[in-house]
Design a protein around this motif. Sequence first.
Motif, PDB file in Angstrom:
ATOM      1  N   PRO A   1       0.802  -1.232   0.000  1.00  0.00           N
ATOM      2  CA  PRO A   1       0.000   0.000   0.000  1.00  0.00           C
ATOM      3  C   PRO A   1       0.830   1.276   0.000  1.00  0.00           C
ATOM      4  O   PRO A   1       0.301   2.352  -0.240  1.00  0.00           O
ATOM      5  CB  PRO A   1      -0.832  -0.106   1.286  1.00  0.00           C
ATOM      6  CG  PRO A   1      -0.041  -0.997   2.178  1.00  0.00           C
ATOM      7  CD  PRO A   1       0.709  -1.950   1.286  1.00  0.00           C
TER       8      PRO A   1
ATOM      9  N   TYR B   1      -1.521   4.797  -0.291  1.00  0.00           N
ATOM     10  CA  TYR B   1      -2.850   5.100   0.261  1.00  0.00           C
ATOM     11  C   TYR B   1      -2.732   5.921   1.538  1.00  0.00           C
ATOM     12  O   TYR B   1      -3.172   5.513   2.608  1.00  0.00           O
ATOM     13  CB  TYR B   1      -3.598   3.795   0.504  1.00  0.00           C
ATOM     14  CG  TYR B   1      -3.644   2.914  -0.733  1.00  0.00           C
ATOM     15  CD1 TYR B   1      -4.143   3.420  -1.933  1.00  0.00           C
ATOM     16  CD2 TYR B   1      -3.181   1.608  -0.709  1.00  0.00           C
ATOM     17  CE1 TYR B   1      -4.179   2.638  -3.081  1.00  0.00           C
ATOM     18  CE2 TYR B   1      -3.214   0.810  -1.844  1.00  0.00           C
ATOM     19  CZ  TYR B   1      -3.710   1.333  -3.025  1.00  0.00           C
ATOM     20  OH  TYR B   1      -3.739   0.556  -4.150  1.00  0.00           O
TER      21      TYR B   1
ATOM     22  N   ARG C   1      -4.972  13.589   1.691  1.00  0.00           N
ATOM     23  CA  ARG C   1      -3.656  12.939   1.599  1.00  0.00           C
ATOM     24  C   ARG C   1      -2.568  14.010   1.711  1.00  0.00           C
ATOM     25  O   ARG C   1      -2.762  15.145   1.273  1.00  0.00           O
ATOM     26  CB  ARG C   1      -3.533  12.118   0.330  1.00  0.00           C
ATOM     27  CG  ARG C   1      -3.687  12.880  -0.966  1.00  0.00           C
ATOM     28  CD  ARG C   1      -3.566  11.944  -2.156  1.00  0.00           C
ATOM     29  NE  ARG C   1      -2.278  11.309  -2.219  1.00  0.00           N
ATOM     30  CZ  ARG C   1      -2.095   9.995  -2.282  1.00  0.00           C
ATOM     31  NH1 ARG C   1      -3.122   9.172  -2.282  1.00  0.00           N
ATOM     32  NH2 ARG C   1      -0.885   9.482  -2.357  1.00  0.00           N
TER      33      ARG C   1
ATOM     34  N   GLU D   1       1.515   0.970  -4.067  1.00  0.00           N
ATOM     35  CA  GLU D   1       0.402   0.487  -4.902  1.00  0.00           C
ATOM     36  C   GLU D   1       0.855  -0.586  -5.885  1.00  0.00           C
ATOM     37  O   GLU D   1       0.155  -0.893  -6.842  1.00  0.00           O
ATOM     38  CB  GLU D   1      -0.300   1.643  -5.642  1.00  0.00           C
ATOM     39  CG  GLU D   1      -0.789   2.738  -4.709  1.00  0.00           C
ATOM     40  CD  GLU D   1      -1.502   3.880  -5.415  1.00  0.00           C
ATOM     41  OE1 GLU D   1      -2.136   3.624  -6.452  1.00  0.00           O
ATOM     42  OE2 GLU D   1      -1.425   5.009  -4.910  1.00  0.00           O
TER      43      GLU D   1
ATOM     44  N   TYR E   1      -8.733   3.300   1.858  1.00  0.00           N
ATOM     45  CA  TYR E   1      -8.434   4.707   1.548  1.00  0.00           C
ATOM     46  C   TYR E   1      -9.694   5.416   1.034  1.00  0.00           C
ATOM     47  O   TYR E   1     -10.048   6.505   1.482  1.00  0.00           O
ATOM     48  CB  TYR E   1      -7.308   4.760   0.508  1.00  0.00           C
ATOM     49  CG  TYR E   1      -6.984   6.135  -0.012  1.00  0.00           C
ATOM     50  CD1 TYR E   1      -6.122   6.980   0.679  1.00  0.00           C
ATOM     51  CD2 TYR E   1      -7.545   6.596  -1.214  1.00  0.00           C
ATOM     52  CE1 TYR E   1      -5.820   8.247   0.198  1.00  0.00           C
ATOM     53  CE2 TYR E   1      -7.253   7.856  -1.693  1.00  0.00           C
ATOM     54  CZ  TYR E   1      -6.391   8.683  -0.991  1.00  0.00           C
ATOM     55  OH  TYR E   1      -6.104   9.936  -1.464  1.00  0.00           O
ATOM     56  N   ASP E   2     -10.388   4.770   0.106  1.00  0.00           N
ATOM     57  CA  ASP E   2     -11.605   5.375  -0.452  1.00  0.00           C
ATOM     58  C   ASP E   2     -12.674   5.539   0.626  1.00  0.00           C
ATOM     59  O   ASP E   2     -13.405   6.530   0.654  1.00  0.00           O
ATOM     60  CB  ASP E   2     -12.159   4.515  -1.596  1.00  0.00           C
ATOM     61  CG  ASP E   2     -11.271   4.590  -2.840  1.00  0.00           C
ATOM     62  OD1 ASP E   2     -10.441   5.515  -2.927  1.00  0.00           O
ATOM     63  OD2 ASP E   2     -11.408   3.707  -3.720  1.00  0.00           O
TER      64      ASP E   2
ATOM     65  N   LYS F   1      -6.669   0.292  -1.202  1.00  0.00           N
ATOM     66  CA  LYS F   1      -7.416   1.346  -1.901  1.00  0.00           C
ATOM     67  C   LYS F   1      -8.831   1.429  -1.344  1.00  0.00           C
ATOM     68  O   LYS F   1      -9.373   2.514  -1.160  1.00  0.00           O
ATOM     69  CB  LYS F   1      -7.448   1.048  -3.402  1.00  0.00           C
ATOM     70  CG  LYS F   1      -8.311   2.027  -4.168  1.00  0.00           C
ATOM     71  CD  LYS F   1      -7.837   2.242  -5.577  1.00  0.00           C
ATOM     72  CE  LYS F   1      -8.406   3.509  -6.206  1.00  0.00           C
ATOM     73  NZ  LYS F   1      -9.798   3.797  -5.906  1.00  0.00           N
TER      74      LYS F   1
END
Length: 489
Positions: A39, A373, A365, A42, A342-343, A339
Amino acid sequence: MSDRQYSRADLKGVLPEAHFIDGAHRKAAGGETFATIDPSTEEMLAAVARGGAEDVDLAVKAADRASRGDWRNLTPAERGRLMFKLADALEADAERFALLETLDVGKPVKESLGDVRGVCATIRYNAGAADKMEGATIPLGPAFVDFTMLEPVGVTAHIVPWNYPLGMVARSVAPALAAGCTAVVKPAEQSPLTALAFAELCQEVGLPKGVVNVVAGYGEEAGAALVAHPLVRGITFTGSVETGRKIYMNAAAGLKPAVLELGGKNPMIVLGDADLERAAYDAIDGAFGNSGQVCSSSSRLLLQREIAEEFLERLAAHAQKLAVGPGLDNLDLGPLVSKEQYDKVQAYLAAGRRSGARVRLGGDRPKALERGYFIAPTIIDAVDAGNALVREEIFGPVAVAQIFDTVEEARALANGLGYGLVAGVYSRDISKALTLARDLEAGSVWINGWFIGGVQAPTGGIKDSGIGRERGLPGIRNYLSIKNVGIRL
Ligand code: NAI
Ligand code: MG
C-alpha cells in the motif's frame, strides 16, 4: 537500529505465496491466485494462492487428523515447550517477519517489530499456561466423586483481519495450541504473508504437521467454506460487524461456538480536571497509531467544554509533528492498508466537510506523497451527535471531537451507540472516574491511559462489538470443553 530506513533488499528470501497445509506448501486446488499489494507503492508484491472449498477441506482434514494424533498425546508441558521454541524462533527471525508485515500492510518497520515482539509475548504467555488449566471437583455428597476434565475442542478456525495480521493470528492460535487444539487460519486477503510464514515456522520448530494450517484467499470463498466445514468445532473472528453477523449466522447452522471481536467507536472522555498533557499525548497514539486502523482506537474524543479548546490545540501541536510515509522509511505513520480502505476514509472526510463539521488539521492525503494510500493525521470538531463521523468506525487516522457540559451528558454520548468495545476516562478525581467506569457500556474501560493491557488482560466487546473474550486465561478456555465425570462409590 529500529528507526533506520529499510529497503526491499533487506528482506532476505522469497515471499510466501502458497497455502500451508498438513506441513507442506500447496498451490490452490484450482491453480488460482490473487494479488497482494504494497500500500506504500500500490505495486503488487506477490501472487498468492486463492483458496476455496477444496483447499479448506484439505486443511481442515489435516487439522482433524493432527488433533487425534501425536499432538493429542503430548503432555500439556510438552506442548508448552514447543510453543516456547516457536517464540524463540520467531524472535530470532523478527526482522524478516517485520519486513513482510510492513510490505504487506504499510506500517512503519518499528511498529511491525513491536508487533512481532508482542506476538512472542503472546505465545510465551500461552505456552506457560498450557499445563495450568485445571478442572474442578464437584461436591455431590458422600456417595459420589464428580470432577471435570478440560478437553481441547478439536479443529479451530481463525478468521483474521489485516490491521495486525500476525498479531491477530497469534492472539487466537496461541491459546488454541495451549489448549491442545489444532488450527486452520484464514488471513485477510490484504495481508496473507506473515501468516503463511508463521505456519512454516511452526513446522520448523517441530509442531506436528497439520497442527497449524493456513489457507489464503477471500472471505466469501475460503473464509465462508471454513466456517461451514463440518469438522470445524470452534470459530474465532476479528473484523467488521457486518461480516461478524454473517459468520455467526453460518456458525449457528453447524451449532459452532464463535468468538467475535467486531471493532468499536471508542469514546475517550476528558473531564475538566484531567491531566491534559497526558490525555493529549495518549490521544496521539490512540487516534493515529497504526494510521487509526485499530479496533480499540480513541476515535471519539468527548471533551468537557472548559478544556476542549486547550486539549485540541495540544493535540494538533503533537499531531502536526507526525511524519507520514512508506512503511520502509520507518516514520511515524504509514499508509492505509488498501485502496478500498483509503476510499472509505476519503468518503467519510468528504461527507464530514459537507455536513459542516470543522477540519482542524489534515483532512486529505499529504501533498508530498503522490503514490500510496496515505491520509494525513486529521482532527475534526464541531460535529453533531447524529453525524456518521461520530457514529461509525472510520478506521483511519481521524480523531473526531464532541463537546459536553455535564458528566451525565458524556455518559449518554459514550453509551449512545451500538458499539461497546473500549471506553476511557481522564480525570484526577478517582471516584468520578470509577463511577463512569462502572456505568460505561464497554468490554474494557481505561482510566488515565490508553491501550492499557496486554496478553494477560481479557479483551472483547459487548453489544455490537462482539461476543466472548480473548487473551488471558479466558482466551484459553475458548478452546477447552468441559467434560463432567461422575462416579458412584
Ligand atoms: P471484514 O470483516 O470483511 O474482513 C475480516 C476478515 O473476514 C478477512 O479475513 C475476510 O476475508 C474475512 N471475511 C469476509 N467475509 C467473510 C465471510 N462471508 N465469511 C468468512 N470470512 C469472511 O473487514 P474488511 O472488509 O476488511 O474491512 C471493513 C471494515 O471492517 C473496516 O473498514 C473496519 O471498520 C472494520 N474492521 C475492523 C477490524 C477490527 O479489528 N475489529 C479489523 C478489520 C476491519
Ligand atoms: Mg470485507
